[in-house]
Design a protein around this motif. Structure first.
Motif, PDB file in Angstrom:
ATOM      1  N   TYR A 158      34.289  43.070  36.709  1.00 49.75           N
ATOM      2  CA  TYR A 158      33.887  42.064  37.692  1.00 49.75           C
ATOM      3  C   TYR A 158      35.123  41.395  38.298  1.00 49.75           C
ATOM      4  O   TYR A 158      35.218  41.219  39.521  1.00 49.75           O
ATOM      5  CB  TYR A 158      32.986  41.012  37.059  1.00 49.75           C
ATOM      6  CG  TYR A 158      32.864  39.763  37.914  1.00 49.75           C
ATOM      7  CD1 TYR A 158      32.186  39.803  39.140  1.00 49.75           C
ATOM      8  CD2 TYR A 158      33.459  38.565  37.520  1.00 49.75           C
ATOM      9  CE1 TYR A 158      32.105  38.681  39.945  1.00 49.75           C
ATOM     10  CE2 TYR A 158      33.380  37.436  38.320  1.00 49.75           C
ATOM     11  CZ  TYR A 158      32.698  37.492  39.529  1.00 49.75           C
ATOM     12  OH  TYR A 158      32.627  36.381  40.326  1.00 49.75           O
ATOM     13  N   LYS A 170      28.740  40.164  37.808  1.00 46.54           N
ATOM     14  CA  LYS A 170      29.146  38.750  37.844  1.00 46.54           C
ATOM     15  C   LYS A 170      28.715  37.979  36.605  1.00 46.54           C
ATOM     16  O   LYS A 170      29.430  37.098  36.119  1.00 46.54           O
ATOM     17  CB  LYS A 170      28.577  38.087  39.098  1.00 46.54           C
ATOM     18  CG  LYS A 170      29.029  36.654  39.309  1.00 46.54           C
ATOM     19  CD  LYS A 170      28.522  36.112  40.632  1.00 46.54           C
ATOM     20  CE  LYS A 170      29.039  34.714  40.876  1.00 46.54           C
ATOM     21  NZ  LYS A 170      28.569  34.180  42.208  1.00 46.54           N
ATOM     22  N   THR A 171      27.553  38.273  36.054  1.00 43.90           N
ATOM     23  CA  THR A 171      27.038  37.523  34.908  1.00 43.90           C
ATOM     24  C   THR A 171      27.461  38.098  33.566  1.00 43.90           C
ATOM     25  O   THR A 171      27.066  37.587  32.516  1.00 43.90           O
ATOM     26  CB  THR A 171      25.495  37.470  34.966  1.00 43.90           C
ATOM     27  OG1 THR A 171      24.975  38.802  34.947  1.00 43.90           O
ATOM     28  CG2 THR A 171      25.031  36.755  36.228  1.00 43.90           C
ATOM     29  N   ASN A 200      36.942  43.008  41.237  1.00 42.27           N
ATOM     30  CA  ASN A 200      36.433  42.522  42.518  1.00 42.27           C
ATOM     31  C   ASN A 200      36.530  43.545  43.660  1.00 42.27           C
ATOM     32  O   ASN A 200      36.778  43.192  44.808  1.00 42.27           O
ATOM     33  CB  ASN A 200      37.182  41.239  42.926  1.00 42.27           C
ATOM     34  CG  ASN A 200      36.490  40.505  44.072  1.00 42.27           C
ATOM     35  OD1 ASN A 200      35.267  40.498  44.163  1.00 42.27           O
ATOM     36  ND2 ASN A 200      37.284  39.896  44.936  1.00 42.27           N
ATOM     37  N   SER A 255      41.612  40.857  42.868  1.00 37.21           N
ATOM     38  CA  SER A 255      41.259  39.932  41.791  1.00 37.21           C
ATOM     39  C   SER A 255      41.532  38.484  42.171  1.00 37.21           C
ATOM     40  O   SER A 255      40.768  37.575  41.816  1.00 37.21           O
ATOM     41  CB  SER A 255      42.032  40.291  40.520  1.00 37.21           C
ATOM     42  OG  SER A 255      41.668  41.567  40.056  1.00 37.21           O
ATOM     43  N   LEU A 312      38.941  35.831  43.715  1.00 40.15           N
ATOM     44  CA  LEU A 312      37.959  35.099  42.930  1.00 40.15           C
ATOM     45  C   LEU A 312      38.550  33.779  42.438  1.00 40.15           C
ATOM     46  O   LEU A 312      39.760  33.669  42.210  1.00 40.15           O
ATOM     47  CB  LEU A 312      37.509  35.934  41.729  1.00 40.15           C
ATOM     48  CG  LEU A 312      36.801  37.256  42.049  1.00 40.15           C
ATOM     49  CD1 LEU A 312      36.523  38.014  40.763  1.00 40.15           C
ATOM     50  CD2 LEU A 312      35.518  37.010  42.810  1.00 40.15           C
ATOM     51  N   SER A 338      26.480  46.312  32.324  1.00 42.49           N
ATOM     52  CA  SER A 338      27.152  45.424  31.395  1.00 42.49           C
ATOM     53  C   SER A 338      27.630  46.185  30.163  1.00 42.49           C
ATOM     54  O   SER A 338      26.982  47.131  29.705  1.00 42.49           O
ATOM     55  CB  SER A 338      26.197  44.301  30.975  1.00 42.49           C
ATOM     56  OG  SER A 338      26.827  43.392  30.108  1.00 42.49           O
ATOM     57  N   ARG A 366      33.416  42.280  31.953  1.00 42.50           N
ATOM     58  CA  ARG A 366      33.957  41.140  32.696  1.00 42.50           C
ATOM     59  C   ARG A 366      35.214  41.520  33.475  1.00 42.50           C
ATOM     60  O   ARG A 366      35.434  41.054  34.595  1.00 42.50           O
ATOM     61  CB  ARG A 366      34.272  40.000  31.724  1.00 42.50           C
ATOM     62  CG  ARG A 366      34.685  38.684  32.415  1.00 42.50           C
ATOM     63  CD  ARG A 366      33.520  38.100  33.161  1.00 42.50           C
ATOM     64  NE  ARG A 366      33.893  36.847  33.830  1.00 42.50           N
ATOM     65  CZ  ARG A 366      33.080  36.182  34.652  1.00 42.50           C
ATOM     66  NH1 ARG A 366      31.867  36.657  34.884  1.00 42.50           N
ATOM     67  NH2 ARG A 366      33.471  35.067  35.217  1.00 42.50           N
ATOM     68  N   SER A 397      29.735  47.970  44.082  1.00 43.61           N
ATOM     69  CA  SER A 397      30.421  46.681  44.099  1.00 43.61           C
ATOM     70  C   SER A 397      30.566  46.159  42.679  1.00 43.61           C
ATOM     71  O   SER A 397      29.625  46.202  41.881  1.00 43.61           O
ATOM     72  CB  SER A 397      29.648  45.669  44.945  1.00 43.61           C
ATOM     73  OG  SER A 397      30.243  44.390  44.863  1.00 43.61           O
ATOM     74  N   ASP A 398      31.752  45.657  42.358  1.00 37.93           N
ATOM     75  CA  ASP A 398      31.958  45.031  41.055  1.00 37.93           C
ATOM     76  C   ASP A 398      31.210  43.703  40.938  1.00 37.93           C
ATOM     77  O   ASP A 398      31.051  43.179  39.831  1.00 37.93           O
ATOM     78  CB  ASP A 398      33.451  44.793  40.825  1.00 37.93           C
ATOM     79  CG  ASP A 398      34.216  46.078  40.571  1.00 37.93           C
ATOM     80  OD1 ASP A 398      33.599  47.045  40.082  1.00 37.93           O
ATOM     81  OD2 ASP A 398      35.426  46.122  40.862  1.00 37.93           O
ATOM     82  N   GLU A 399      30.742  43.183  42.045  1.00 37.73           N
ATOM     83  CA  GLU A 399      30.046  41.897  42.038  1.00 37.73           C
ATOM     84  C   GLU A 399      28.761  41.948  41.217  1.00 37.73           C
ATOM     85  O   GLU A 399      28.278  40.912  40.740  1.00 37.73           O
ATOM     86  CB  GLU A 399      29.737  41.460  43.468  1.00 37.73           C
ATOM     87  CG  GLU A 399      29.212  40.041  43.585  1.00 37.73           C
ATOM     88  CD  GLU A 399      28.969  39.628  45.018  1.00 37.73           C
ATOM     89  OE1 GLU A 399      28.684  38.434  45.252  1.00 37.73           O
ATOM     90  OE2 GLU A 399      29.060  40.498  45.913  1.00 37.73           O
TER      91      GLU A 399
END
Length: 304
Positions: free
Chosen positions: A116, A106-107, A119, A263, A266, A56, A113, A101-103
């Motif tokens: 994420y 997610k939070t 994707n 992208s 999502l 993050s 961001r 993974s960009d996943e």
């Protein structure tokens, strides 16, 4: 004749002593090979630092941006030659896998961001062949003492590795290099196509446990600086997806368009503009491993 006889005898004795001093040394009161060969294998884990994923916030360097939950298994085989337990050189083959993974972001609600929303995901098998050198610090400092049971050492070398980045689409893993997702090799963008082989410089630390002189254990951490930024197939900016049709088949062009910009997959996501940032070409990709090794010494005396 006697002079000749005794002269030959002295010369022969000197030759024998010289050969012995060159090829043997004393350890634990016994004569053993000066050049000690070992064969062994290792098992451990492997991870990476690439453009995909991360922690993050803004992208960071080195271990601050590692996704530890992406750690995968790896293993290696090697043969080494050590000179008087001071220095060693080894040939090592390593097999592993790295993923990202960009996943994992997610939070995140900060600068991460956007990563994420990019994707992207990847995996690749790693097949590495390297020549490594070791410097056993305690043995070097105390050359006149017996090799210690625990011997910390520094390691560095040069190698080559094979990689083949893939992305998951509809639960199917698809090779990315033939799709030229960032226009690699297209004259409109001037980006060289990358190959499936790159050089690396492994460097790290280890500790060797030598309880018997015959069976040795090691714990070793190696970081690989590499010559490529495409281990994850991400390095530069997005391209105009219409260009894919000019260089690829209809099937490949369709796949390239889907996997170059994900992208929109999502909820609420939108496609990126051409030339928008996709990766960071200023930093090469890297990967690293931590392994536990067991080896067998060939022709060495056993400790008392």
């Amino acid at each position: 004749m006697k002079c000749t006889y005794y002269g030959c005898l002295v010369i022969g004795q000197l030759i024998c002593c010289t050969l012995q001093s060159q090829f043997y040394f004393s350890s634990n009161g016994k004569t053993e090979p000066e050049l000690l060969w070992e064969i062994g294998g290792a098992a451990g884990v492997m991870n990476c630092l690439t453009d995909i994923g991360g922690n993050s916030g803004a992208g960071k360097k080195f271990i601050k941006d590692i996704n530890w939950n992406q750690t995968q298994l790896c293993g290696s085989l090697f043969i080494s030659a050590a000179w008087q337990s001071l220095y060693a050189i080894r040939l090592q083959a390593t097999l592993g896998q790295i993923t990202g993974s960009d996943e994992v972001l997610k939070t995140s609600n900060n600068a991460a961001r956007n990563r994420y929303l990019r994707n992207l995901n990847f995996r690749t098998n790693i097949i590495e062949l390297a020549v490594m050198s070791e410097w056993h610090l305690l043995a070097i400092i105390n050359k006149n003492r017996e090799p210690p049971l625990l011997s910390p050492y520094l390691a560095a070398g040069i190698g080559f590795f094979n990689y083949n980045p893939q992305a998951r689409l509809n639960n199917i893993w698809i090779d990315l290099r033939p799709l030229h997702t960032e226009g690699q090799g297209f004259k409109e963008y001037g980006r060289a196509a990358y190959t499936s082989v790159s050089w690396c410089i492994p460097a790290g630390v280890g500790i060797k446990y030598d309880p018997s002189g015959l069976i040795n254990l090691r714990l070793e951490l190696l970081y690989r600086f590499t010559g490529t930024d495409y281990i994850d197939d991400v390095s530069n900016r997005y391209i105009d997806p219409s260009v894919f049709k000019k260089y690829l088949s209809a099937t490949e062009s369709s796949l390239a368009s889907k996997l170059a910009d994900r992208s929109a997959e999502l909820t609420g996501g939108i496609s990126n503009n051409s030339n928008a940032i996709r990766g960071n070409p200023s930093n090469k990709d890297a990967f690293f491993s931590g392994m536990l090794t067991i080896s067998i010494a060939l022709g060495r005396v056993q400790r008392k």
